[in-house]
Scaffold this active site. Structure first.
Site, PDB file in Angstrom:
ATOM      1  N   GLY B  37      41.360  37.489  43.083  1.00 47.90           N
ATOM      2  CA  GLY B  37      40.078  36.862  43.420  1.00 47.90           C
ATOM      3  C   GLY B  37      40.280  35.373  43.632  1.00 47.90           C
ATOM      4  CB  SER B 111      47.521  37.942  44.723  1.00 48.04           C
ATOM      5  OG  SER B 111      46.488  38.462  43.909  1.00 48.04           O
TER       6      SER B 111
END
Lengths: 207, 207
Positions: B37, B111
């Site tokens: 996130g 990520s």
């Protein structure tokens, strides 16, 4: 590549739990045993025997192994001096994380350069984690006669560049925490390592 | 850098004990929970709450965190697309090792790229280890209003290049294993994650 942090927009995140909280709650004591020695000296064999003994005593441990790591984390590294250095550095950092998690790490790597091993020790020192250098000391003649993976044969044939003990140096530890003779029976090496762990309070003494 | 193995003189070393032996002897079940996130979405906060709940239930877990990892293993990486890819790949490989050791890994990393997260899943799949992608989904407005580290402010001021959500894209998961709303109360997010773990047999159901 450098070992200095290139990132400036990061801060530490310690989370809610301290290491002491975690270790105490789960009865853990983390530490790293770093087995160094020539290919064929018996590092991995000793580490595997220690792992089995620890698990029998219900001590959480994990083996990090040169060969296995090179298939994953270090699959983008070769065997040049620079890549060997980065290889050992990464393993040192991973060992530190496992030790922090509360495991007894059994790291077996040729790790031929003294400076690289010292860096791994420093990584642990800086994190207030214990690090023990175990020198599995077998002569090159012994290792070459064993040659379990046929590597010495290939190195002598010129098929492997930078092969430790043949075309690349091995810098033996000057003051290892434990000196294990690679030619002695496995049981004796195992006994020495367990004695070290007991003496250091990592393993309860057997009555 | 490539992710292909550059080493040809390596063989696998499985040791004496299988993963099943280790897990069974010590009552372990390894798996990786991958929290993804935006910065400020609450990934690390949720992961820390899950860690505390797991340790309370005596489940061995360990948090891998973007900030912490960048001080150690990934200290030689920056924030370019290539370095972000290598950053996530290394964490995926380390998470795999921890899961193999039998721990519940709580990895919280922005990520931002779908392909990198899929690579981490593949790394686990190939090792027959379970991997759950948990999308901590908060709007950029929410994250920017929280801005716990002052990073959005600095990114808007042009001080941080490649900042996810501002000057670099975030590719939201299309089919995460769990979708957690970043704006909801922490207790609700914790409940959702524990329910996932119970449903997957990683955590015994609370009576």
């Amino acid at each position: 590549m450098t070992t200095h942090s290139r990132a400036t927009n990061i801060t530490w995140d310690h989370g809610q739990l301290t290491r002491a909280d975690r270790w105490q709650s789960l009865g853990l004591v983390g530490a790293t045993l770093w087995f160094t020695g020539l290919s064929g000296s018996g590092k991995s064999t000793v580490a595997a025997a220690v792992e089995a003994a620890l698990i029998q005593r219900r001590i959480l441990s994990y083996r990090l192994d040169g060969d296995n790591m090179r298939h994953g984390l270090n699959s983008n590294l070769g065997f040049s001096a620079e890549d060997r250095e980065e290889n050992v550095r990464r393993v040192g950092e991973v060992a530190k994380l496992f030790a922090d998690a509360g495991l007894v790490v059994l790291a077996s790597f040729i790790s031929p350069y003294r400076a690289d091993r010292e860096k791994c020790r420093r990584i642990h020192d800086e994190a207030s984690l214990r690090f023990f250098e175990i020198y599995v000391d077998a002569s090159i003649a012994t290792c070459e006669s064993r040659d379990p993976k046929g590597l010495y044969r290939r190195a002598r044939a010129g098929e492997i560049p930078f092969f430790t003990g043949v075309t690349d140096p091995y810098e033996a530890p000057e003051k290892p925490d434990l000196h294990v003779i690679g030619e002695q029976p496995l049981g004796e090496s195992l006994r020495q390592v367990l004695e070290l762990l007991e003496g250091q309070g990592i393993l309860p003494k057997q009555s």
